[in-house]
Enzyme design. Structure first.
Site, PDB file in Angstrom:
ATOM      1  N   SER A 135     -30.856 -19.930  14.146  1.00  0.00           N
ATOM      2  CA  SER A 135     -31.384 -20.279  12.826  1.00  0.00           C
ATOM      3  C   SER A 135     -31.334 -19.032  11.947  1.00  0.00           C
ATOM      4  O   SER A 135     -31.795 -17.964  12.365  1.00  0.00           O
ATOM      5  CB  SER A 135     -32.833 -20.765  12.993  1.00  0.00           C
ATOM      6  OG  SER A 135     -33.433 -20.986  11.745  1.00  0.00           O
ATOM      7  N   LYS A 161     -27.555 -22.815  11.985  1.00  0.00           N
ATOM      8  CA  LYS A 161     -28.505 -23.491  11.079  1.00  0.00           C
ATOM      9  C   LYS A 161     -28.871 -22.518   9.980  1.00  0.00           C
ATOM     10  O   LYS A 161     -29.290 -21.394  10.268  1.00  0.00           O
ATOM     11  CB  LYS A 161     -29.731 -23.915  11.892  1.00  0.00           C
ATOM     12  CG  LYS A 161     -31.022 -24.113  11.111  1.00  0.00           C
ATOM     13  CD  LYS A 161     -32.056 -24.817  11.979  1.00  0.00           C
ATOM     14  CE  LYS A 161     -33.476 -24.388  11.640  1.00  0.00           C
ATOM     15  NZ  LYS A 161     -34.478 -25.060  12.469  1.00  0.00           N
ATOM     16  N   LYS A 163     -31.123 -21.837   6.447  1.00  0.00           N
ATOM     17  CA  LYS A 163     -32.235 -22.295   5.628  1.00  0.00           C
ATOM     18  C   LYS A 163     -31.730 -22.468   4.201  1.00  0.00           C
ATOM     19  O   LYS A 163     -30.975 -21.618   3.693  1.00  0.00           O
ATOM     20  CB  LYS A 163     -33.354 -21.251   5.643  1.00  0.00           C
ATOM     21  CG  LYS A 163     -33.979 -21.044   7.012  1.00  0.00           C
ATOM     22  CD  LYS A 163     -34.837 -22.219   7.419  1.00  0.00           C
ATOM     23  CE  LYS A 163     -35.556 -21.938   8.720  1.00  0.00           C
ATOM     24  NZ  LYS A 163     -36.394 -23.071   9.129  1.00  0.00           N
ATOM     25  N   ASP A 189     -31.546 -26.438   7.028  1.00  0.00           N
ATOM     26  CA  ASP A 189     -32.976 -26.753   7.166  1.00  0.00           C
ATOM     27  C   ASP A 189     -33.670 -26.408   5.853  1.00  0.00           C
ATOM     28  O   ASP A 189     -33.671 -25.250   5.429  1.00  0.00           O
ATOM     29  CB  ASP A 189     -33.579 -25.936   8.319  1.00  0.00           C
ATOM     30  CG  ASP A 189     -35.046 -26.289   8.591  1.00  0.00           C
ATOM     31  OD1 ASP A 189     -35.599 -27.164   7.892  1.00  0.00           O
ATOM     32  OD2 ASP A 189     -35.636 -25.677   9.506  1.00  0.00           O
ATOM     33  N   GLU A 214     -32.223 -30.867   8.004  1.00  0.00           N
ATOM     34  CA  GLU A 214     -33.546 -30.894   8.639  1.00  0.00           C
ATOM     35  C   GLU A 214     -34.642 -30.882   7.578  1.00  0.00           C
ATOM     36  O   GLU A 214     -34.609 -30.054   6.657  1.00  0.00           O
ATOM     37  CB  GLU A 214     -33.650 -29.662   9.555  1.00  0.00           C
ATOM     38  CG  GLU A 214     -34.924 -29.582  10.384  1.00  0.00           C
ATOM     39  CD  GLU A 214     -34.920 -28.347  11.311  1.00  0.00           C
ATOM     40  OE1 GLU A 214     -33.849 -27.732  11.509  1.00  0.00           O
ATOM     41  OE2 GLU A 214     -35.996 -27.996  11.818  1.00  0.00           O
ATOM     42  N   ASP A 239     -38.548 -32.529  11.377  1.00  0.00           N
ATOM     43  CA  ASP A 239     -39.237 -31.447  12.069  1.00  0.00           C
ATOM     44  C   ASP A 239     -40.734 -31.588  11.742  1.00  0.00           C
ATOM     45  O   ASP A 239     -41.480 -32.250  12.478  1.00  0.00           O
ATOM     46  CB  ASP A 239     -38.645 -30.094  11.603  1.00  0.00           C
ATOM     47  CG  ASP A 239     -39.378 -28.866  12.118  1.00  0.00           C
ATOM     48  OD1 ASP A 239     -40.403 -29.009  12.801  1.00  0.00           O
ATOM     49  OD2 ASP A 239     -38.937 -27.725  11.837  1.00  0.00           O
ATOM     50  N   LYS A 263     -40.543 -29.612  18.832  1.00  0.00           N
ATOM     51  CA  LYS A 263     -41.163 -28.298  19.022  1.00  0.00           C
ATOM     52  C   LYS A 263     -42.437 -28.522  19.813  1.00  0.00           C
ATOM     53  O   LYS A 263     -43.312 -29.284  19.377  1.00  0.00           O
ATOM     54  CB  LYS A 263     -41.524 -27.661  17.679  1.00  0.00           C
ATOM     55  CG  LYS A 263     -40.342 -27.165  16.874  1.00  0.00           C
ATOM     56  CD  LYS A 263     -40.824 -26.504  15.596  1.00  0.00           C
ATOM     57  CE  LYS A 263     -39.645 -26.062  14.742  1.00  0.00           C
ATOM     58  NZ  LYS A 263     -40.087 -25.653  13.391  1.00  0.00           N
ATOM     59  N   GLY A 291     -37.709 -24.160  17.296  1.00  0.00           N
ATOM     60  CA  GLY A 291     -38.420 -22.935  17.639  1.00  0.00           C
ATOM     61  C   GLY A 291     -39.322 -22.490  16.513  1.00  0.00           C
ATOM     62  O   GLY A 291     -39.249 -22.992  15.387  1.00  0.00           O
TER      63      GLY A 291
END
Ligand code: OSB
Ligand code: MG
Length: 376
Positions: A135, A161, A163, A189, A214, A239, A263, A291
């Site tokens: 990530s 991934k 952000k 995400d 996400e 998530d 998670k 995570g």
């Protein structure tokens, strides 16, 4: 299980570099390590809450408070046969999943050690190796982002991934596709940074053929996500909105998503995580292990969880060196082969705890002992 003592130890461990998301910057991990003791074994887990209530409502302080005030005293008064009992015992307490998880996961480690099994086996996992991704936070510049992506691709990570947030979405994704091509496994995400008013932009993201997007909408929403999923081709992965198998059932029933990020902390522990896994498997919905910038103990629990068969998408459990100069387990988590982590074969979480480092980083400690019955 004869749990007779429980210890909480709080440590602060710096991140190699700040991790920036749409909700803010994280510079260090503030962790509560929970150890549950029986006469011959000790189980361990770490709290995954962040120091601030920016991704979820819990913080390291609220986890400490819940553990010392309610959860640990109650557990020490009760008999526990298996980890599920802990999950059931705390079901009357509203929310606070990360506090519950920190204790329940330590009990899972103890349970599997008492049985002489790996945590993965105790959970029902059979994979010997898991595929992992990485990530990447919001970077200062497109060039800095591209350099990070390049480095992680070289290490063989199986999912990139990134952000995103309004103003940092089309540009970075275009740059990544342009530099590394259409084939690299890419996802975004948003950590709840958009609303349905952004529909036009969210539809445009379809052009990047992302594996998924996400949590694009509100952290507590499933209704708007269902509206969005009906309008876009990119699969939505939830998530923040998912705290239980019940939440999962409802989200799937209204087609709010096609993938679930599990998670352990967010869902209250491994028992609930497994329930979500099993439900998704039955509904043929793939899952992956998310995570919270865990240090090694949390990372080890995630590896065990990801050994379950419906974890078919590479998770966020990268090597320890992704975030930390030095990790709290020995050996630290490394890639066995490009993008692959080996599921350890020793009992429990399968890693030794680096007590020397933990004691060096410790800022606070509390020990609880079972009250002996006066009749014995
Ligand atoms: O949304 O998945 C998230 C980190 C902190 C809080 C929320 C999230 C994240 C990550 C990093 O994306 C995942 C990791 O590498 O542990
Ligand atoms: Mg997320």
């Amino acid at each position: 299980m004869d749990i007779n003592q429980i210890q909480m130890q709080r440590i602060k461990i710096p991140l190699k570099a700040p991790f920036i998301t749409s909700f803010g910057a994280i510079k260090a991990k503030d962790i509560i390590i929970v150890r549950v003791f029986s006469d011959d074994e000790v189980g361990v887990a770490e709290s995954v809450a962040l120091p601030f209530p920016i991704a979820n409502e819990e913080t390291t302080d609220t986890v400490w408070y819940m553990l010392e005030t309610f959860l640990i005293p109650e557990l020490l008064e009760r008999e526990v046969q298996e980890p599920k009992d802990v999950s059931d015992m705390f079901s009357y307490i509203r929310r606070n999943p990360m506090a519950k998880a920190a204790l329940e996961m330590a009990v899972w480690d103890l349970y599997s050690k008492q049985k002489g099994q790996t945590l993965a086996t105790a959970l029902g996992g059979s994979r010997k190796e898991i595929e992992v991704g990485v990530s990447i936070g919001i970077e200062d510049s497109i060039e800095a982002l591209l350099q990070k992506v390049e480095g992680f691709l070289e290490e063989g990570y199986k999912k990139i991934k990134v952000k995103i947030k309004p103003g940092w979405d089309i540009k970075p994704l275009t740059a990544i596709r342009k530099r590394f091509g259409e084939q690299i496994p890419l996802m975004a995400d948003a950590n709840s940074a958009y609303t349905l008013d952004d529909m036009k932009l969210l539809k445009e993201l379809d052009m990047f053929s992302l594996m998924m997007i996400e949590q694009p909408l509100a952290y507590d929403d499933i209704i708007d996500h269902a509206t969005l999923q009906a309008e876009i081709a990119t699969p939505i992965c939830l998530d923040e909105s998912i705290h239980s198998a019940e939440d999962t059932r409802k989200a799937l029933e209204i087609n709010a998503c096609k993938i679930i990020n599990i998670k352990t902390g967010r869902v209250g522990g491994l028992t609930e995580a497994k329930k979500i896994h099993d439900l998704c498997q039955e509904k043929q919905v793939p899952v992956w292990c998310g995570g919270m910038l865990e240090a090694g103990i949390g990372r080890a629990h995630n590896i065990a969880l990801a050994s379950l068969s419906n974890f078919t998408i590479p998770g966020d459990t990268s090597a320890s060196s992704r975030y930390f100069h030095e990790d709290i387990i020995l050996p630290e988590v490394t890639l066995l082969k490009p993008g692959i982590i080996e599921v350890p074969t020793k009992p429990g979480i399968g890693f030794d705890v680096n007590n020397e480092l933990i004691n060096r980083l410790a800022v606070k400690e509390k020990v609880f002992t079972k009250k002996k019955s006066s009749f014995i």
